[in-house]
Design a protein around this motif. Structure first.
Motif, PDB file in Angstrom:
ATOM      1  N   THR A 197       4.850   5.243  -6.230  1.00 38.65           N
ATOM      2  CA  THR A 197       4.293   6.587  -6.231  1.00 38.65           C
ATOM      3  C   THR A 197       2.818   6.476  -5.863  1.00 38.65           C
ATOM      4  N   GLN A 198       2.376   7.297  -4.946  1.00 39.98           N
ATOM      5  CA  GLN A 198       1.020   7.199  -4.385  1.00 39.98           C
ATOM      6  C   GLN A 198       0.010   7.890  -5.285  1.00 39.98           C
ATOM      7  N   VAL A 199      -1.056   7.176  -5.583  1.00 41.38           N
ATOM      8  CA  VAL A 199      -2.195   7.731  -6.308  1.00 41.38           C
ATOM      9  C   VAL A 199      -3.396   7.694  -5.376  1.00 41.38           C
ATOM     10  N   THR A 200      -3.995   8.845  -5.150  1.00 40.69           N
ATOM     11  CA  THR A 200      -5.176   8.940  -4.299  1.00 40.69           C
ATOM     12  C   THR A 200      -6.292   9.594  -5.090  1.00 40.69           C
ATOM     13  N   VAL A 201      -7.405   8.880  -5.201  1.00 40.26           N
ATOM     14  CA  VAL A 201      -8.567   9.387  -5.937  1.00 40.26           C
ATOM     15  C   VAL A 201      -9.670   9.656  -4.925  1.00 40.26           C
ATOM     16  N   SER A 202      -9.988  10.917  -4.775  1.00 38.77           N
ATOM     17  CA  SER A 202     -10.960  11.298  -3.761  1.00 38.77           C
ATOM     18  C   SER A 202     -11.566  12.648  -4.102  1.00 38.77           C
ATOM     19  N   SER A 203     -12.840  12.807  -3.761  1.00 37.26           N
ATOM     20  CA  SER A 203     -13.494  14.090  -3.964  1.00 37.26           C
ATOM     21  C   SER A 203     -13.386  14.939  -2.707  1.00 37.26           C
TER      22      SER A 203
END
Length: 115
Positions: free
Chosen positions: A109-115
């Protein structure tokens, strides 16, 4: 046949939280220690956390200690990973697995942390 199905990923801002789930089938989940591993873009697989078959003695990689929490519900054959205070370096595909090297992992499962 071992089957692990991860879910719960998504796009979050730095400092945000997610809860990942892993539904297990095809083996005696309640008898196996379980793990979460992850793979950042362009990098190899790295271990994140482990939990004993009974739910005791969780272990964490230094880079997630104090921010992530692993739990399990043996009645539901499900493994969880609570991700708090996410940072950009936590971006990647997250897998549950039978060992720290990623044995038997699912599609992730993809986790993307970005503003």
């Amino acid at each position: 046949e071992v089957q692990l199905v991860e879910s719960g990923g998504g796009l979050v801002q730095p400092g945000g939280s997610l809860r990942l789930s892993c539904a297990a089938s095809g083996f005696a989940f309640w008898e196996r220690d379980m793990n979460w591993v992850r793979q950042a873009p362009g990098k190899g697989l790295e271990w994140v956390s482990s939990i004993k078959y009974g739910g005791a003695n969780p272990e964490y990689a230094e880079y997630v200690k104090g921010r992530f929490r692993i739990t399990r519900d043996n009645a539901k054959n499900t493994l969880y990973l609570q991700l708090n205070n996410l940072q950009s370096e936590d971006t990647g595909m997250y897998y549950c697995a039978l060992d720290r090297l990623g044995l038997g992992r699912g599609q992730g499962t993809q986790v993307t942390v970005s503003s």
